[in-house]
Design a protein around this motif. Structure first.
Motif, short mmCIF file in Angstrom:
data_model
loop_
_atom_site.label_atom_id
_atom_site.label_comp_id
_atom_site.label_asym_id
_atom_site.label_seq_id
_atom_site.Cartn_x
_atom_site.Cartn_y
_atom_site.Cartn_z
N LYS A 60 35.14 91.65 45.99
CA LYS A 60 35.33 92.12 44.62
C LYS A 60 36.83 92.38 44.35
CE LYS A 60 34.35 96.67 42.75
NZ LYS A 60 33.33 97.67 42.59
N GLU A 61 37.55 92.68 45.43
CA GLU A 61 38.96 93.00 45.27
C GLU A 61 39.82 91.74 45.24
OE1 GLU A 61 39.78 95.63 48.47
OE2 GLU A 61 38.62 97.25 47.61
N GLY A 62 39.91 91.15 44.09
CA GLY A 62 40.86 90.06 43.94
C GLY A 62 40.36 88.68 44.28
N LYS A 63 39.04 88.53 44.36
CA LYS A 63 38.48 87.22 44.69
C LYS A 63 38.96 86.17 43.67
CE LYS A 63 34.16 84.90 45.58
NZ LYS A 63 32.91 84.78 44.88
N PRO A 111 43.24 90.79 49.87
CA PRO A 111 42.07 91.55 49.43
C PRO A 111 40.93 90.63 49.00
CG PRO A 111 44.05 92.43 48.47
CD PRO A 111 44.45 91.20 49.20
#
Lengths: 376, 198
Positions: B132-135, B129
């Motif tokens: 924004k999702e899990g960077k 992901p």
């Protein structure tokens, strides 16, 4: 007659002289000094045995001295062997051998004493650091990305493994060197994480009090209440003061600490209420419960932060904090909202009304409790 | 007088025929063979055998000096022992080299395996992901992976420079870490219902 006598006399003289020469030669053999081969061999064996018993990491000075004395004895022996056979003197060699043997025989015990305490301490230190590394790893992996300390943690873990391998291979000094380096790296990480967590968990009594109040109100009002424990990454639904459901929650990626301003990716802490329920085209995260962030307390804190210049003066307080769907990714990924799995969101959405209190706290448990729980 | 002269002459002949030359060349050869074994890192990769070898030479030198101390020296037995020592030194040097090569091969195999693991880890990071999702979480894993890659280069350099002993240990430690990252990424992708890219 005279000729016969002369001949007899000559024969007798010959025999006498031959016997005398042979006797003299025999006597000379007795005066040849006895070589120190037995003493040298005994010393060599003693040194060899000591070498076998002693790890190269713990050779005591006594064994080194014994070896030097043995080499000196050998050198003198060679020098003496160059002399005329009757003038050789091996006395000093024998003395050197006696001392060298005594030192060599005493060495394993001395080495053993030094080695056993060193190895015991090394083994214990490795075990301790391993436990510390695991514990701090479990805590720190739950914290928001700490890239600056992550490299140090990884280095520490790698060096610790090398120290363990060196210990297995009986390379004790090398193991200690690696362990000390690992300790330094893990120590820096521990210090950083402890500082962060001690600060964070210092508010636990206040959070516990807020949670008790919220649960009491749920009981008094015979209503629902939501409590989100950020550190536990759990969302609790209370009905009439009793825990009804527990959902896994995902937060803003900088979830540790309170929200300061718009865009800080932190999930706010405080008592809020649901102001609107959204679904369908109203939200891109399946279903959402909009909260009244910022509340009065948030606004007051934000103004103070601007005044203290602890945040940039151009900062905005932000908004649009929700409990929404789209969760279940196993990581903290939101901009500050609380994300639940869609099936959990379905249930929560159905049960709670607008106006339902939502308390978001850092943790409901002390750091000690959290650490105990985290231990494997 | 003739008998006496005969005895003396015979004794002298016996003395000279019995006194052999000190086997300096053979001793030097044995010492050189041991030094060659040390250069071949027998003290690291065949440490016990190397210690036994040195002890063996010390024993022969003792025996040589013992013979030299005698009126009638005979180095026949010692010469045989010195030849054996040279052979033993050659064998120990070979053993050390074989061990070193084996360890290097083992380390190289680990590093080759690591290349595959790192490649899979990189592919999984690319699939995990994003945005924004899990960077942030991925940044951490990427950071760990970078440390692993750096460590791998260091281990490889150690192997190249001949420091196989430390090289293999570092490779083993790195492999353990790379495998743990692999497990973690598989978990992340599985949770996010993303197909593994290998």
């Amino acid at each position: 007659m005279t000729r016969r006598l002369k001949k007899k006399y000559r024969r007798f003289l010959n025999l006498f002289l031959t016997a005398a020469v042979l006797l003299l030669a025999g006597a000379l053999f007795l005066f040849i000094p006895k070589p120190p081969d037995e003493e040298m061999e005994r010393t060599r064996v003693s040194i060899g045995e000591a070498r076998k018993l002693i790890s190269p990491d713990f050779v005591p000075p006594t064994l080194t001295e014994a070896e030097i004395l043995y080499d000196s004895a050998m050198r003198i022996w060679k020098q003496e062997n160059e002399k005329f056979i009757f003038s050789r003197n091996y006395k000093s060699i024998i003395n050197l051998c006696t001392t060298a043997s005594q030192l060599a025989v005493a060495s394993p015990k001395l080495a053993d004493q030094a080695a056993s305490s060193f190895i015991d301490i090394l083994g214990d230190d490795i075990k301790t650091l391993k436990a510390d590394t695991t514990e701090i790893g479990l805590l720190y992996r739950r914290l928001p990305a700490l890239v600056e300390i992550n490299g140090k943690y990884t280095q520490g873990v790698l060096l610790l493994k090398e120290a363990e391998l060196n210990l297995e291979q009986k390379k004790y000094k090398e193991s200690r060197k690696k362990l000390d380096k690992a300790k330094n790296y893990v120590g820096q990480v521990t210090q950083h994480v402890r500082f962060l967590l001690n600060n964070y968990f210092s508010q636990v009594p206040q959070w516990q009090q807020q949670a008790s109040q919220t649960i009491r109100q749920s009981s008094t009002n015979q209503s629902y209440a939501i409590i989100v424990d950020k550190f536990a990454t759990e969302c609790y639904l209370y009905k009439n003061g009793r825990l009804s459901k527990t959902f896994k929650a995902e937060l803003g990626k900088n979830w540790i600490g309170d929200k300061q301003f718009a865009g800080d990716k932190a999930t706010p802490e405080g008592l809020y209420k649901i102001t609107r329920k959204k679904q369908g085209g109203q939200t891109k995260y399946y279903k959402a419960l909009l909260l009244n962030y910022p509340n009065d307390e948030d606004k007051k804190r934000f103004k103070e932060a601007i005044r203290n210049q602890s945040i940039p003066s151009s900062s905005q307080i932000g908004g649009l904090i929700e409990i929404h769907g789209g969760g279940g990714k196993g990581i903290h990924w939101t901009d500050g909202c609380v994300a639940l799995e869609n099936r959990d969101m379905d249930m929560l959405y159905r049960l709670v009304p607008v106006g339902c209190p939502v308390l978001i706290v850092g943790s409901l448990h002390s750091l000690d409790e959290v650490q105990k729980k985290a231990r494997p | 007088m003739k008998l006496l002269s005969g005895i003396v002459l015979m004794s002298l002949a016996l003395v000279f025929s019995s006194c052999q030359k000190y086997p300096q060349a053979e001793v030097d050869q044995a010492n050189a063979a041991i030094e060659a074994a040390r250069v071949a890192e027998a003290d690291v990769y065949a440490a016990d055998e190397f210690t036994a070898l040195k002890d063996s030479l010390a024993m022969v030198i003792n025996s040589v000096e013992k013979e030299k101390s005698k009126l009638f020296s005979n180095y026949k037995e010692e010469l045989t022992k010195l030849t054996s020592t040279v052979e033993m030194a050659t064998s120990v040097a070979e053993k050390a080299q074989t061990k070193k090569v084996e360890m290097k091969e083992e380390a190289t195999a680990i590093l080759t395996e690591l290349v595959t693991i790192i490649d899979q880890n990189t592919k999984m990071i690319a699939k995990a992901p994003r945005g924004k999702e899990g960077k942030a979480a991925l940044e951490l894993i990427q950071n760990e992976l970078t440390s692993v890659q750096t460590g791998m280069e260091e281990a490889s350099a150690k192997l190249e420079s001949g420091d196989v002993f430390n090289g293999i240990n570092q490779a083993k430690a790195i492999k353990e870490k790379a495998v743990s990252i692999h497990t973690e990424l598989v978990e992340v992708l599985t949770k996010a219902r993303i197909k593994l890219p290998f």
